[in-house]
Design a protein around this motif. Structure first.
Motif, PDB file in Angstrom:
ATOM      1  N   LEU A 346      20.501  79.663  72.851  1.00  0.00           N
ATOM      2  CA  LEU A 346      19.689  78.936  73.510  1.00  0.00           C
ATOM      3  C   LEU A 346      18.577  78.029  72.866  1.00  0.00           C
ATOM      4  CD1 LEU A 346      19.508  80.570  77.035  1.00  0.00           C
ATOM      5  CD2 LEU A 346      21.108  78.840  76.169  1.00  0.00           C
ATOM      6  N   GLY A 347      18.457  78.641  71.676  1.00  0.00           N
ATOM      7  CA  GLY A 347      17.257  77.901  70.762  1.00  0.00           C
ATOM      8  C   GLY A 347      15.958  78.271  71.120  1.00  0.00           C
ATOM      9  N   ILE A 348      15.713  79.576  71.577  1.00  0.00           N
ATOM     10  CA  ILE A 348      14.343  80.139  71.932  1.00  0.00           C
ATOM     11  C   ILE A 348      13.843  80.674  70.802  1.00  0.00           C
ATOM     12  CG2 ILE A 348      13.079  81.567  73.493  1.00  0.00           C
ATOM     13  CD1 ILE A 348      15.414  81.181  75.517  1.00  0.00           C
ATOM     14  N   LYS A 349      12.558  80.304  70.135  1.00  0.00           N
ATOM     15  CA  LYS A 349      11.927  80.797  68.923  1.00  0.00           C
ATOM     16  C   LYS A 349      10.670  81.559  69.128  1.00  0.00           C
ATOM     17  CE  LYS A 349      14.030  77.075  66.402  1.00  0.00           C
ATOM     18  NZ  LYS A 349      14.108  75.887  65.596  1.00  0.00           N
ATOM     19  N   LYS A 350      10.350  82.222  68.120  1.00  0.00           N
ATOM     20  CA  LYS A 350       9.374  83.118  68.414  1.00  0.00           C
ATOM     21  C   LYS A 350       8.097  82.282  68.439  1.00  0.00           C
ATOM     22  CE  LYS A 350      11.404  87.094  65.912  1.00  0.00           C
ATOM     23  NZ  LYS A 350      11.560  87.836  64.483  1.00  0.00           N
ATOM     24  N   ASP A 351       7.943  81.168  67.615  1.00  0.00           N
ATOM     25  CA  ASP A 351       6.737  80.287  67.741  1.00  0.00           C
ATOM     26  C   ASP A 351       6.740  79.526  68.786  1.00  0.00           C
ATOM     27  OD1 ASP A 351       8.969  78.699  67.135  1.00  0.00           O
ATOM     28  OD2 ASP A 351       8.027  77.797  65.334  1.00  0.00           O
ATOM     29  N   ALA A 413      19.587  74.630  78.716  1.00  0.00           N
ATOM     30  CA  ALA A 413      20.066  75.540  78.876  1.00  0.00           C
ATOM     31  C   ALA A 413      21.010  75.788  80.185  1.00  0.00           C
ATOM     32  CB  ALA A 413      19.089  76.837  79.127  1.00  0.00           C
ATOM     33  N   SER A 414      20.404  74.842  81.303  1.00  0.00           N
ATOM     34  CA  SER A 414      21.179  74.760  82.332  1.00  0.00           C
ATOM     35  C   SER A 414      22.446  73.900  82.073  1.00  0.00           C
ATOM     36  CB  SER A 414      20.474  74.231  83.638  1.00  0.00           C
ATOM     37  OG  SER A 414      19.443  75.264  84.084  1.00  0.00           O
ATOM     38  N   ASN A 415      22.048  72.811  81.403  1.00  0.00           N
ATOM     39  CA  ASN A 415      23.247  71.784  81.196  1.00  0.00           C
ATOM     40  C   ASN A 415      24.397  72.539  80.162  1.00  0.00           C
ATOM     41  OD1 ASN A 415      22.475  69.726  82.523  1.00  0.00           O
ATOM     42  ND2 ASN A 415      21.355  68.755  80.794  1.00  0.00           N
ATOM     43  N   LEU A 416      23.958  73.543  79.392  1.00  0.00           N
ATOM     44  CA  LEU A 416      24.988  74.161  78.811  1.00  0.00           C
ATOM     45  C   LEU A 416      25.722  75.269  79.634  1.00  0.00           C
ATOM     46  CD1 LEU A 416      25.999  74.985  75.893  1.00  0.00           C
ATOM     47  CD2 LEU A 416      24.391  76.755  75.758  1.00  0.00           C
ATOM     48  N   TYR A 417      25.093  75.794  80.527  1.00  0.00           N
ATOM     49  CA  TYR A 417      25.933  76.683  81.514  1.00  0.00           C
ATOM     50  C   TYR A 417      26.798  76.034  82.393  1.00  0.00           C
ATOM     51  CZ  TYR A 417      26.071  80.182  85.466  1.00  0.00           C
ATOM     52  OH  TYR A 417      26.582  81.022  86.210  1.00  0.00           O
ATOM     53  N   MET A 418      26.483  74.823  82.846  1.00  0.00           N
ATOM     54  CA  MET A 418      27.379  73.884  83.721  1.00  0.00           C
ATOM     55  C   MET A 418      28.574  73.361  82.885  1.00  0.00           C
ATOM     56  SD  MET A 418      26.005  74.617  86.552  1.00  0.00           S
ATOM     57  CE  MET A 418      27.530  73.659  87.315  1.00  0.00           C
ATOM     58  N   SER A 419      28.309  73.111  81.523  1.00  0.00           N
ATOM     59  CA  SER A 419      29.300  72.672  80.677  1.00  0.00           C
ATOM     60  C   SER A 419      30.253  73.657  80.670  1.00  0.00           C
ATOM     61  CB  SER A 419      29.021  72.413  79.446  1.00  0.00           C
ATOM     62  OG  SER A 419      27.849  71.289  79.460  1.00  0.00           O
ATOM     63  N   VAL A 420      30.015  74.956  80.654  1.00  0.00           N
ATOM     64  CA  VAL A 420      30.951  76.379  80.495  1.00  0.00           C
ATOM     65  C   VAL A 420      31.780  76.145  81.843  1.00  0.00           C
ATOM     66  CG1 VAL A 420      31.061  78.777  80.614  1.00  0.00           C
ATOM     67  CG2 VAL A 420      29.728  77.481  78.936  1.00  0.00           C
ATOM     68  N   VAL A 421      30.937  75.899  82.876  1.00  0.00           N
ATOM     69  CA  VAL A 421      31.499  76.101  84.452  1.00  0.00           C
ATOM     70  C   VAL A 421      32.568  74.880  84.587  1.00  0.00           C
ATOM     71  CG1 VAL A 421      31.150  75.767  86.826  1.00  0.00           C
ATOM     72  CG2 VAL A 421      29.611  77.201  85.577  1.00  0.00           C
ATOM     73  N   THR A 422      32.124  73.741  83.946  1.00  0.00           N
ATOM     74  CA  THR A 422      32.974  72.738  83.973  1.00  0.00           C
ATOM     75  C   THR A 422      34.220  72.883  83.418  1.00  0.00           C
ATOM     76  OG1 THR A 422      31.242  70.951  84.253  1.00  0.00           O
ATOM     77  CG2 THR A 422      33.343  70.179  83.359  1.00  0.00           C
ATOM     78  N   ASN A 423      34.256  73.581  82.281  1.00  0.00           N
ATOM     79  CA  ASN A 423      35.533  73.827  81.238  1.00  0.00           C
ATOM     80  C   ASN A 423      36.326  74.775  82.050  1.00  0.00           C
ATOM     81  OD1 ASN A 423      36.803  73.594  78.242  1.00  0.00           O
ATOM     82  ND2 ASN A 423      36.238  75.801  78.496  1.00  0.00           N
ATOM     83  N   LYS A 424      35.590  75.971  82.420  1.00  0.00           N
ATOM     84  CA  LYS A 424      36.279  77.024  83.028  1.00  0.00           C
ATOM     85  C   LYS A 424      37.184  76.630  84.493  1.00  0.00           C
ATOM     86  CE  LYS A 424      35.593  81.812  84.168  1.00  0.00           C
ATOM     87  NZ  LYS A 424      34.988  83.059  84.117  1.00  0.00           N
ATOM     88  N   TYR A 425      36.527  75.997  85.114  1.00  0.00           N
ATOM     89  CA  TYR A 425      36.805  75.716  86.393  1.00  0.00           C
ATOM     90  C   TYR A 425      37.447  74.375  86.654  1.00  0.00           C
ATOM     91  CZ  TYR A 425      35.370  80.299  87.568  1.00  0.00           C
ATOM     92  OH  TYR A 425      35.157  81.702  87.612  1.00  0.00           O
TER      93      TYR A 425
END
Length: 440
Positions: A346-351, A413-425
């Motif tokens: 998700l690209g969440i960095k320490k800084d 992060a949410s668009n990535l999640y929904m992209s997976v949902v779209t691909n799966k179903y």
């Protein structure tokens, strides 16, 4: 109007969560309950089993007045960061009078004693912690042992008596640990929010078997839902499950979730859920293939040791869960590895985390949904809170740069999640920018 705050994941919503809402109102005398909820990814470092708006709608239908999204950088953090982010949001809303959380022990005084030790970190405690870490204990185990040792040998005798044994037992249970972190966060903020705790009813947090008491754990319900989905995507990826329909598991679910939640589970089953970590396998592999060891350590929860292990074992990557298990060592917990890989993906960095927490954790409060008739609560937040209330993404245009960056990360992060949902179903993609506010 007295407002109680809850911190939750609802992954998925079940009878225990309904009990929590009802008991919170009873013991606090609150007129309304508002919830800070994880979005599409949860604290143990995996995607939620279903999209955040389904889970938020369940909460609203079961009595929550409003549901706010906990930014993904905090929702997927350690127990300490998760709690600090959630408590800070409740505090800065400016209208919350009390916080009620579930725990295995329901002993607020004992939990508060542990919170004091962890917050103040007396020299004796720090020395014990370092010693247990040198002996090869994972950080959670070392911390538990250090609290026990400090309580037995060094604790101020003037402190109200809570036995070292009870403090040790408290730190073995996941809801107790989170509760202690909530208390620490309240103390750090010098918040006026008053804490309450209620005993967790029914099955244990990690119990994967359905309970006869009708209070099964979310883990058990997720396992049941796995029996009605493809074997390639279940949490128990090594097992083979039949491709059953929702009707096959409905009789068992009827005893474990509120009726209006059951209807949502039925309506969206194999349309928007279930979603599992392995559904993100190729995305994670792609991200890891583009990283070097020295770049991996920029991401939250990734140590130099873990970065080296990721690089060394990348050729052995088969799927998301298998790779998480492959990386586990005695010193690094499975949950820590889950979170580290999720942060890379998700690209969440320490800084970025340092920047966000240094700016007071939050500049905005993102509203996912509201119960009809509770709009006056939102009006009060607008008057009392320093935060920008975001009901539509267009409300975010005037946010400062740091907050814009945090929000963009949530949207991605949410668009990535929904992209997976779209691909799966094979369902239509639901872009985060076009999502409407839930009103129940």
């Amino acid at each position: 109007m007295k407002i109680a705050g809850l911190i939750a994941e609802y992954n998925p919503f079940h009878n225990g969560h309904l009990y929590h809402i009802q008991e919170t109102k009873r013991i606090t005398g609150a007129d309304a309950v508002i919830v800070v909820m994880s979005g599409d990814y949860v604290q143990r470092g995996v995607p939620a089993i279903m999209p955040k708006r389904i889970r938020a709608e369940m909460a609203l239908k079961c009595g929550a007045a409003a549901v706010f999204e906990l930014p993904v950088c905090y929702a997927t953090g350690s127990a300490e960061l998760f709690a600090a982010g959630a408590v800070s949001l409740l505090d800065r809303l400016g209208i919350v009078d009390c916080l009620c959380f579930g725990s295995e022990c329901s002993d607020l005084r004992a939990m508060d004693a542990v919170a004091d030790i962890l917050l103040k970190e007396p020299p004796e405690y720090r020395n014990l912690l370092k010693e247990h870490l040198r002996q090869g204990c994972s950080y959670p185990a070392a911390r538990q042992n250090a609290v026990t040792g400090y309580s037995m040998s060094f604790r101020d005798k003037s402190t109200p008596s809570v036995s070292a044994t009870s403090l040790t037992d408290i730190m073995k249970e996941p809801n107790n640990i989170l509760g202690i972190e909530y208390l620490k966060a309240l103390k750090k903020l010098n918040s006026s929010i008053r804490p309450y705790t209620i005993r967790r009813e029914g099955a244990g947090y990690h119990d994967r078997r359905l309970s006869d008491s009708h209070f099964s754990s979310a883990s058990a319900i997720r396992s049941l839902l796995a029996f009605s989905s493809s074997a390639l995507s279940t949490e128990q990826s090594a097992d083979a499950f039949d491709d059953n329909s929702f009707s096959d598991i409905r009789p068992e679910l009827e005893d474990q979730v509120p009726p209006n939640c059951l209807e949502l589970l039925k309506d969206w089953h194999q349309v928007l859920y279930p979603v599992y970590a392995n559904d993100f396998s190729l995305i994670l592999k792609y991200k890891l293939l583009n990283k070097r060891t020295d770049s991996l350590i920029r991401y939250a929860d990734v140590s130099e040791e873990l970065a080296a292990r990721i690089t060394a074992r990348l050729d052995d990557f088969f799927n998301y869960r298998q790779f998480c298990e492959l990386l586990k060592t005695r010193e690094i917990t499975q949950t820590r590895i889950n979170r580290a890989l999720l942060h890379i993906m998700l690209g969440i960095k320490k800084d970025s985390l340092i920047e966000y927490t240094g700016n007071g954790f939050h500049c905005y409060a993102r509203l996912l949904g509201v119960r009809k008739g509770c709009e006056k609560i939102l009006a009060k937040i607008t008057r009392e809170s320093p935060l920008t209330l975001i009901a539509r993404l267009s409300d975010s245009e005037e946010l400062p740069r740091s907050a814009q960056k945090m929000l963009r990360n949530d949207i991605l992060a949410s668009n990535l999640y929904m992209s997976v949902v779209t691909n799966k179903y094979r369902t239509a993609f639901q872009n985060e920018y076009k999502q409407a506010l839930l009103k129940v």
